[in-house]
Each structure stands twice: as structure tokens, then as C-alpha cells.
Design an enzyme around this catalytic site. Sequence first.
Site, PDB file in Angstrom:
ATOM      1  N   ASP A 167      -7.111   1.203  -0.506  1.00  0.00           N
ATOM      2  CA  ASP A 167      -6.303   1.181   0.921  1.00  0.00           C
ATOM      3  C   ASP A 167      -6.785  -0.006   1.589  1.00  0.00           C
ATOM      4  O   ASP A 167      -5.894  -0.748   2.123  1.00  0.00           O
ATOM      5  CB  ASP A 167      -6.564   2.393   1.895  1.00  0.00           C
ATOM      6  CG  ASP A 167      -6.081   2.441   3.303  1.00  0.00           C
ATOM      7  OD1 ASP A 167      -4.821   2.394   3.155  1.00  0.00           O
ATOM      8  OD2 ASP A 167      -6.611   2.335   4.302  1.00  0.00           O
TER       9      ASP A 167
ATOM     10  N   GLU B 164      -2.814   3.833  -4.514  1.00  0.00           N
ATOM     11  CA  GLU B 164      -3.914   3.204  -3.955  1.00  0.00           C
ATOM     12  C   GLU B 164      -5.337   3.292  -4.661  1.00  0.00           C
ATOM     13  O   GLU B 164      -6.150   2.189  -4.863  1.00  0.00           O
ATOM     14  CB  GLU B 164      -4.222   3.771  -2.536  1.00  0.00           C
ATOM     15  CG  GLU B 164      -3.290   3.931  -1.498  1.00  0.00           C
ATOM     16  CD  GLU B 164      -3.525   4.290  -0.149  1.00  0.00           C
ATOM     17  OE1 GLU B 164      -3.291   3.711   1.006  1.00  0.00           O
ATOM     18  OE2 GLU B 164      -4.433   5.296   0.190  1.00  0.00           O
TER      19      GLU B 164
END
Length: 338
Positions: free
Chosen positions: A58, A126
Amino acid sequence: MKLPFRKEKELYYSLYAILGFYPRDIEVYKQALMHRSMSKRNAKGRPVNNERLEFLGDAILDAIVGDIVFRHFEGKREGFLTSTRSKIVQRDTLNRLAHEIGVGRLIKSSGHMSSHNSYMEGNAFEALVGAIYLDRGYGACMLFMQKRILSQLINIDKVAYKEVNFKSKLIEWCQKNKVKLDFQLVEQKRGDDNSPMFVYKAMIEGLEGGQGEGYSKKESQQAASKTALQSLRRRPQFIDAVFAAKTERTKMEEEPVETVPDVEAKEDFIIVQHAEAAPVQAVEAAPRQPETDDKAGAKPSATEEIDEFDLSDIKTTPERMSKEDIIAAAEAAAFGEK
């Protein structure tokens, strides 16, 4: 490149089709594709899943997409760049990207979970970026996003000008037009898979603009906001009713008060005494009464205080009077007889 035994070959080939290169450390990619529902633990008893790699990925995605957006939209202001980046890295977009490149087929999960709003594929995407960073570094992550994702799967110019946050847009419109907006919970229930469901409606000046249903409050309010915006765009009678309700509300709020409160302090409860004033005589011009030696029949002087509660005229009879005596005494008193 020499590949390991057959069981690993399939994963290597699948990752090559997704990433465009062969992994060096296959274990970190396995972890990136392992959902927490597997409940797997290492030798130290710690859970093994992709949550930590998801956190890392992320942060890497924010930096990479921010860099790309900054260079692509030269001269654009911070708000525009932030909005564009958030549209690319939001869970809905990552979910679609992961599905398009085939990440979902490689995820290891228990198979007994509801995935309607868990964003399992987006989270794995992610985590996969985090695995690339650990395996090959920041440069490989940048190439993967530029060559494999943004150049083939995303039109960055269209994304930049696409409106996705309907609630934010509805709030902005209401604020600009000084219109009152409320979100009211209509119902909270359980879906077919026993997952919590929320139903919200967007109330504009007390009028229902739209109703939305979702697996979270945010999702249901977004759906309600989208419907409300469509109503404002497509139903002229609704927007007329909204502004009519606003006019009525503001008219009531701005109605003037007829009587203005007095701010002067009232001091009429204070008795003002004048020290120089002479004392007022009780009776100054009363006629002088002749003096008499009969003290019992003498009237009090004007300066004497008259006791209104004098009991001297009230006498008790020493013996019981007859009826005739009482009548005779009453007549004598009435006619002044002695």
C-alpha cells in the site's frame, strides 16, 4: 533460468504471466497470495498471511502512483493530483485490476468466507507489489505499474476526470447552494449470506433524494448519494421542490422579531428617600376638639395612634341574657338610646 520441480513450475509461469518476469524468492510471493482465512502459522507460532505485505505494498503503491501522476499531469494542483492518485489506488480499482490480470486465481483461502466487500483480490494485489519490492526493489515495482498496469489496463486521463465519490459531490453541491443534507438509516438487516446490510436514504431539505443499500454504511450512503444526484439532474420537479423547501425554511429562520427586548436595567424596586424633606404631619388642619373631663368618652387626638384592633368595646355579659333583653339592647344601640 532453471525452474524447480513441477509443482512450483505452475506458480512460476503464472507469476511470469502477471508480472512480466520470473520471481527470485518464490516464498515471498506465496505469502503475498495467502489470505488470512488459511490460519497458517510458522515455526514460531506467528500467523503467516499477506497482511504485512499488504501494508508494505500500500505504501509503495502510493509512492509510485503519486510519482507517475505528478509527472503525467504537469502543472496540476495538489488537490487534483491527490484525487487522481486516490482513484487509482482505491480498493474498487485494485480489485478490478487484480481480477483482470488473474491474481484472484492464485489466492489461497479457506473457501468459507464471504468476499462481497472483503476486497480479497485488491488486498492481494497490494501484497503482490510488496513482494515485488522485497524481491526486486523499487525500480521493478515502478516498471510493473508503468508497463503492465497503467499502459495496458488504465487510461490515466479518464480516471483523473471520473467522478467516483458521489457522497462528496452531493455534499459539495448542497454546501454551494446552502441546501440542508442528511443521511438517515432506514434499515439494518442480514443479507442472504448472513452478512450485515445497511439501507440509507439521502434527505435534501427534508425530501428523499435517493436510497441506497450496501454491506457498509459508507457503501450504502454512496449508493444513496448517486441516486440523489441522478434525481437532481434528471427530475426538474424534484430540484424545484428542494429549493422551495429551502425558501420556506430560510423564511422561517429569518422572520424578524416584532418586539425588541429592553436592555435597560429596571430599578423601580428601589425607594428613594429625601433627607432634606420635612416630616409630613399626620393631620395638620384637623379641627380642635373641646376638652372634657370625661376621659372615658374622650376621642383620641389626631396625633394619637388609633389601634384598629382595640378590644375594649367587646364585653362579656356576667349572666345569661334573655331573648327580650338582647332585642331591647340592640334597638337601644341602633337608635342611640341611653
